[in-house]
Design an enzyme around this catalytic site. Structure first.
Site, mmCIF file in Angstrom:
data_model
loop_
_atom_site.group_PDB
_atom_site.id
_atom_site.type_symbol
_atom_site.label_atom_id
_atom_site.label_comp_id
_atom_site.label_asym_id
_atom_site.label_seq_id
_atom_site.Cartn_x
_atom_site.Cartn_y
_atom_site.Cartn_z
ATOM 1 C CE LYS A 49 -1.010 -3.792 10.659
ATOM 2 N NZ LYS A 49 -1.524 -3.956 9.290
ATOM 3 C CD GLN A 93 -1.495 -6.810 6.739
ATOM 4 O OE1 GLN A 93 -2.018 -6.461 7.800
ATOM 5 N NE2 GLN A 93 -0.512 -6.124 6.186
ATOM 6 C CG ASP A 116 -6.113 -0.844 7.341
ATOM 7 O OD1 ASP A 116 -5.327 -0.405 8.201
ATOM 8 O OD2 ASP A 116 -6.015 -1.973 6.826
#
Ligand code: NAP
Length: 286
Positions: A49, A93, A116
């Protein structure tokens, strides 16, 4: 008949190039990721990422916290990042260590920075059919289907998996595209009865080979989301010889995976637009 490959690398490359151009027009953008502990798979995903954000000119910072970080400390960091005017996007994460309540941490994010799309505010808007930030993997799946002009209106779509990250959001996006959607899960009997009806089959179970070729409708589009590490390397959830029956199929690797990262970049750009008033973010977000 061999299926046409839905090549995520090629499309993701184009998305990244477009995002890069838009980032240059918009100016400085910043994404902060937070990792707690050292889960090896998470570390690899995060590295990819960060490489991708740097490639398109998005500044990114990787905050790594020790495994023993308390939930209170984590919530403090999230609220600091929420308040930081220089931060456009925040990505926590997952998975978090067992002593942290993931739902509480995600709910602490400012929804406008939730790239997200996991915050209940954003998930709720998706459910209502007014998408804001949508999880990257489902967006990537829809982009691949759209790129190949796969008809969704009136199509029968079957999704295997009902996670908050893939199964449920992709089912909503398919529904919004006027497909008739069935969601299968671990309590579904006779999986093949459903999959054989599917014009579009999205498989996100995390079970290698759960879909065998005889479960695939001839002429269908098959999207294999699974990433399973086996002795034979990375394999998906669909037996690759399903390509003999499907008209379209995603490879693993090189299908949905690259699209997920490309869509995260797009979501970061979207967050920056919301924050600069270039796109309207719905009111009442807290
Ligand atoms: P998850 O949270 O573990 O969810 C798996 C889902 O599959 C659950 O809803 C589960 O049903 C269902 N399931 C499990 N076994 C089943 C069976 N035998 N029959 C029918 N349904 C079954 O996983 P996830 O996060 O959605 O991820 C799914 C897969 O996609 C994993 O391999 C993951 O690594 C991969 N993934 C890939 C990307 C990418 O970028 N390519 C992104 C995210 C995830 P229940 O709800 O009943 O337990």
């Amino acid at each position: 008949m061999a299926a046409t490959l839905l090549d995520g690398r090629v499309l993701a490359g184009r998305v990244r190039a477009d995002v890069g151009e838009e980032v240059r027009e918009l100016g400085r953008l910043r994404l902060v990721t937070v990792q707690v502990g050292e889960d090896p798979a998470s570390t690899i995903y995060l590295r990819r990422k960060h490489e991708a954000t740097q490639e398109v000119g998005i500044e990114s910072e990787d905050r790594k916290l020790p495994e023993e970080t308390s939930e209170e400390e984590m919530l403090e960091l999230v609220s600091e990042l929420d308040a930081d005017e220089g931060v456009d996007g925040i990505l926590v994460q997952l998975p978090l260590p067992g002593h942290m309540d993931e739902a509480r941490v995600i709910a602490a994010l400012d929804p406008v920075k939730d790239v997200d799309g996991f915050h209940p505010f954003n998930a709720g808007h998706l459910y209502l059919g007014r998408p804001t930030h949508v999880p990257a993997t489902p967006l990537g799946i829809m982009a691949l289907l759209g790129e190949h002009r796969i008809e969704l209106d009136r199509a029968r779509a079957v999704v295997i998996g009902r996670s908050d990250i893939v199964g449920k959001p992709v089912a909503h996006l398919l529904l919004q595209s006027n497909a008739t959607v069935t969601i299968c899960h671990s309590h579904t009997d006779e999986l093949a009865r459903h999959t054989l009806e599917a014009d579009v089959l999205v498989v996100a179970a995390g079970v290698p080979g759960i879909v065998s070729p005889d479960m695939v409708k001839v002429g269908s589009a098959v999207v294999d989301v699974g990433i399973n590490r086996t002795e034979a390397g990375i394999v998906g959830d669909v037996d690759p010889s399903a390509a003999d029956r499907a008209a379209f199929i995603t490879p693993v690797p090189g299908g949905v995976g690259p699209m997920t990262i490309a869509m995260l970049l797009r979501n970061t750009l979207r967050a920056a637009r919301y924050r600069r008033g270039l796109l309207a973010f719905p009111q009442g977000r807290r």
